[in-house]
Design a protein around this motif. Structure first.
Motif, PDB file in Angstrom:
ATOM      1  N   ASP A  93     143.155 -46.259 -16.186  1.00 50.38           N
ATOM      2  CA  ASP A  93     143.716 -46.736 -14.835  1.00 50.38           C
ATOM      3  C   ASP A  93     145.032 -46.790 -14.748  1.00 50.38           C
ATOM      4  N   GLU A  94     145.862 -47.262 -15.713  1.00 54.02           N
ATOM      5  CA  GLU A  94     147.298 -47.145 -15.665  1.00 54.02           C
ATOM      6  C   GLU A  94     147.748 -45.905 -15.499  1.00 54.02           C
ATOM      7  N   ILE A  95     147.454 -44.693 -16.195  1.00 57.78           N
ATOM      8  CA  ILE A  95     147.823 -43.532 -15.981  1.00 57.78           C
ATOM      9  C   ILE A  95     147.646 -43.227 -14.393  1.00 57.78           C
ATOM     10  N   VAL A  96     146.460 -43.379 -13.675  1.00 55.10           N
ATOM     11  CA  VAL A  96     146.015 -42.934 -12.295  1.00 55.10           C
ATOM     12  C   VAL A  96     147.134 -43.803 -11.392  1.00 55.10           C
ATOM     13  N   ARG A  97     147.382 -44.868 -11.636  1.00 50.41           N
ATOM     14  CA  ARG A  97     148.410 -45.635 -10.840  1.00 50.41           C
ATOM     15  C   ARG A  97     149.676 -45.079 -10.826  1.00 50.41           C
ATOM     16  N   ALA A  98     150.325 -44.644 -12.148  1.00 51.01           N
ATOM     17  CA  ALA A  98     151.710 -44.354 -12.411  1.00 51.01           C
ATOM     18  C   ALA A  98     151.872 -42.689 -11.783  1.00 51.01           C
ATOM     19  N   VAL A  99     150.713 -42.036 -11.950  1.00 55.57           N
ATOM     20  CA  VAL A  99     150.912 -40.510 -11.756  1.00 55.57           C
ATOM     21  C   VAL A  99     150.474 -39.994 -10.375  1.00 55.57           C
ATOM     22  N   TRP A 100     149.040 -40.596 -10.042  1.00 54.29           N
ATOM     23  CA  TRP A 100     148.613 -40.366  -8.743  1.00 54.29           C
ATOM     24  C   TRP A 100     148.776 -41.453  -7.735  1.00 54.29           C
ATOM     25  N   THR A 101     149.946 -41.635  -7.348  1.00 56.62           N
ATOM     26  CA  THR A 101     150.404 -43.059  -6.563  1.00 56.62           C
ATOM     27  C   THR A 101     149.571 -43.237  -5.303  1.00 56.62           C
ATOM     28  N   ASP A 102     149.088 -42.199  -4.906  1.00 52.75           N
ATOM     29  CA  ASP A 102     148.547 -42.086  -3.319  1.00 52.75           C
ATOM     30  C   ASP A 102     146.797 -41.888  -3.566  1.00 52.75           C
ATOM     31  N   ALA A 103     146.580 -41.629  -4.706  1.00 52.76           N
ATOM     32  CA  ALA A 103     145.052 -41.593  -4.775  1.00 52.76           C
ATOM     33  C   ALA A 103     144.231 -42.805  -4.649  1.00 52.76           C
ATOM     34  N   ALA A 104     143.260 -42.493  -3.982  1.00 51.03           N
ATOM     35  CA  ALA A 104     142.336 -43.689  -3.646  1.00 51.03           C
ATOM     36  C   ALA A 104     141.533 -44.298  -4.896  1.00 51.03           C
ATOM     37  N   GLU A 105     141.049 -45.545  -4.998  1.00 49.22           N
ATOM     38  CA  GLU A 105     140.478 -45.911  -6.351  1.00 49.22           C
ATOM     39  C   GLU A 105     139.211 -44.946  -6.710  1.00 49.22           C
TER      40      GLU A 105
ATOM     41  N   LEU B 284     153.595 -39.241 -16.444  1.00 50.37           N
ATOM     42  CA  LEU B 284     152.771 -39.588 -17.594  1.00 50.37           C
ATOM     43  C   LEU B 284     153.523 -40.133 -18.920  1.00 50.37           C
ATOM     44  N   LEU B 285     154.737 -39.121 -19.134  1.00 52.53           N
ATOM     45  CA  LEU B 285     155.553 -39.245 -20.246  1.00 52.53           C
ATOM     46  C   LEU B 285     156.395 -40.644 -20.242  1.00 52.53           C
ATOM     47  N   GLU B 286     156.815 -40.808 -18.971  1.00 48.64           N
ATOM     48  CA  GLU B 286     157.640 -41.892 -18.752  1.00 48.64           C
ATOM     49  C   GLU B 286     157.103 -43.145 -18.807  1.00 48.64           C
ATOM     50  N   LEU B 287     155.611 -43.294 -18.357  1.00 47.93           N
ATOM     51  CA  LEU B 287     154.746 -44.273 -18.366  1.00 47.93           C
ATOM     52  C   LEU B 287     154.469 -44.608 -20.226  1.00 47.93           C
ATOM     53  N   ALA B 288     154.302 -43.382 -20.739  1.00 48.06           N
ATOM     54  CA  ALA B 288     153.819 -43.694 -22.143  1.00 48.06           C
ATOM     55  C   ALA B 288     154.973 -44.037 -23.183  1.00 48.06           C
ATOM     56  N   SER B 289     156.227 -43.372 -22.757  1.00 51.77           N
ATOM     57  CA  SER B 289     157.314 -43.742 -23.586  1.00 51.77           C
ATOM     58  C   SER B 289     157.997 -45.120 -23.465  1.00 51.77           C
ATOM     59  N   THR B 290     157.863 -45.756 -22.359  1.00 56.63           N
ATOM     60  CA  THR B 290     158.258 -47.089 -22.099  1.00 56.63           C
ATOM     61  C   THR B 290     157.328 -48.430 -22.226  1.00 56.63           C
ATOM     62  N   ASN B 291     156.161 -47.741 -22.658  1.00 57.93           N
ATOM     63  CA  ASN B 291     155.117 -48.763 -23.025  1.00 57.93           C
ATOM     64  C   ASN B 291     154.970 -48.896 -24.397  1.00 57.93           C
ATOM     65  N   PRO B 292     154.977 -50.055 -25.173  1.00 59.24           N
ATOM     66  CA  PRO B 292     155.099 -50.172 -26.372  1.00 59.24           C
ATOM     67  C   PRO B 292     153.632 -50.185 -26.971  1.00 59.24           C
ATOM     68  N   GLY B 293     152.400 -50.005 -26.091  1.00 61.17           N
ATOM     69  CA  GLY B 293     151.159 -50.246 -26.588  1.00 61.17           C
ATOM     70  C   GLY B 293     150.212 -49.077 -26.196  1.00 61.17           C
TER      71      GLY B 293
ATOM     72  N   MET C  44     143.896 -42.629 -28.596  1.00 59.56           N
ATOM     73  CA  MET C  44     143.227 -43.716 -29.021  1.00 59.56           C
ATOM     74  C   MET C  44     141.747 -43.814 -28.603  1.00 59.56           C
ATOM     75  N   ARG C  45     140.695 -43.365 -29.429  1.00 57.23           N
ATOM     76  CA  ARG C  45     139.327 -43.273 -28.659  1.00 57.23           C
ATOM     77  C   ARG C  45     138.970 -44.388 -28.152  1.00 57.23           C
ATOM     78  N   GLY C  46     138.505 -44.332 -27.095  1.00 56.62           N
ATOM     79  CA  GLY C  46     137.808 -45.735 -26.355  1.00 56.62           C
ATOM     80  C   GLY C  46     138.983 -46.516 -25.861  1.00 56.62           C
ATOM     81  N   HIS C  47     139.994 -46.251 -25.933  1.00 55.82           N
ATOM     82  CA  HIS C  47     141.172 -47.139 -25.321  1.00 55.82           C
ATOM     83  C   HIS C  47     142.324 -46.421 -24.310  1.00 55.82           C
ATOM     84  N   GLY C  48     142.661 -45.408 -24.813  1.00 58.19           N
ATOM     85  CA  GLY C  48     143.558 -44.572 -24.004  1.00 58.19           C
ATOM     86  C   GLY C  48     144.286 -43.689 -25.068  1.00 58.19           C
TER      87      GLY C  48
END
Length: 249
Positions: free
Chosen positions: A187-199, A173-182, A231-235
């Motif tokens: 949904d991005e967190i789920v894909r990065a952290v829970w890589t095997d989780a179903a949608e 999670l920290l790697e995702l956040a620190s390498t993303n400027p925005g 960021m309320r309502g955004h992530g």
């Protein structure tokens, strides 16, 4: 922690028993008869060691002439040797590498006055050649802000490694956040952290719990700054420290 063995104690100028080696009365510095290493980051910044043209090993083992007691440092990490008319440095197949002037070392490299040696990205030493003036200005007590070591998956806050290490999910999670400027969405967190989780298989409560635990770990390391902002309502958005931001006492 940095330990100096008796064979290579931090240098003390015989003229100045207080240990102000290489410093003149007016606060300047004078040329030296032998080369030396100056610790600039990690441990006690400002320590110096003279080089005597004998092989010098750096590592975690007590057999090394400069002992760096950090688990990111290999037992026998690097070696400095004298070759005809100059010093050379060699990485001894260390786990986390040796960097010379910011470049990862893969072969033996000659040392020149002012070169910066980084051991496992945890310690930084400056090489001062014979006859050169010793630097009197060192880096601050540590780095400012948060840094991830992608090789070891360790996290450093203001120059200190977070211990115990973050969990695998917290690190991702920290790697995702620190390498993303925005802003990063759920949904991005789920894909990065829970890589095997179903949608749809990860609840908002699970995401919020992970964010909370990560914030708690970062707050333990730096209580005066919030690195993961909601960021309320955004992530969430990552906000690192900069040197222009003063820490409160």
């Amino acid at each position: 922690m940095l330990n100096g063995n008796q064979s290579l104690e931090p240098e003390v100028d015989p003229i100045d028993p207080a240990g102000n080696a290489g410093v003149t009365e007016n606060g300047g510095s004078r040329g030296r008869e032998s080369a030396m290493l100056v610790l600039q980051r990690g441990g006690e910044a400002g320590l110096t060691w003279s080089l005597d043209r004998q092989p010098l090993t750096i590592g975690r083992s007590s057999e090394c002439r400069i002992v760096l007691e950090d688990r990111q440092v290999s037992r026998i990490h690097a070696r400095i040797t004298w070759n005809e008319d100059h010093y050379e440095i060699e990485d001894l197949a260390s786990k986390n590498g040796t960097h010379l002037n910011g470049q990862d070392m893969t072969t033996v490299q000659a040392l020149h006055d002012g070169d910066e040696i980084q051991i496992a990205l945890r310690y930084k030493l400056a090489f001062v050649d014979a006859g050169a003036t010793a630097p009197l200005v060192f880096e601050g007590p540590s780095e400012v802000g948060l840094r991830l070591d992608s090789t070891s998956h360790q996290v450093y806050v203001n120059g200190k490694m977070i211990e115990p290490p973050l969990s695998a999910q917290q690190y991702r999670l920290l790697e995702l956040a620190s390498t993303n400027p925005g802003v990063i969405g759920r949904d991005e967190i789920v894909r990065a952290v829970w890589t095997d989780a179903a949608e749809g298989g990860v609840s908002d409560q699970s995401i919020d719990a992970l964010v909370r635990r990560l914030r708690e770990r970062l707050t333990e390391a730096d209580p005066d700054h919030q690195y993961l902002v909601t960021m309320r309502g955004h992530g969430f958005r990552f906000e690192n420290r900069t040197r222009s931001v003063e820490r409160r006492a």
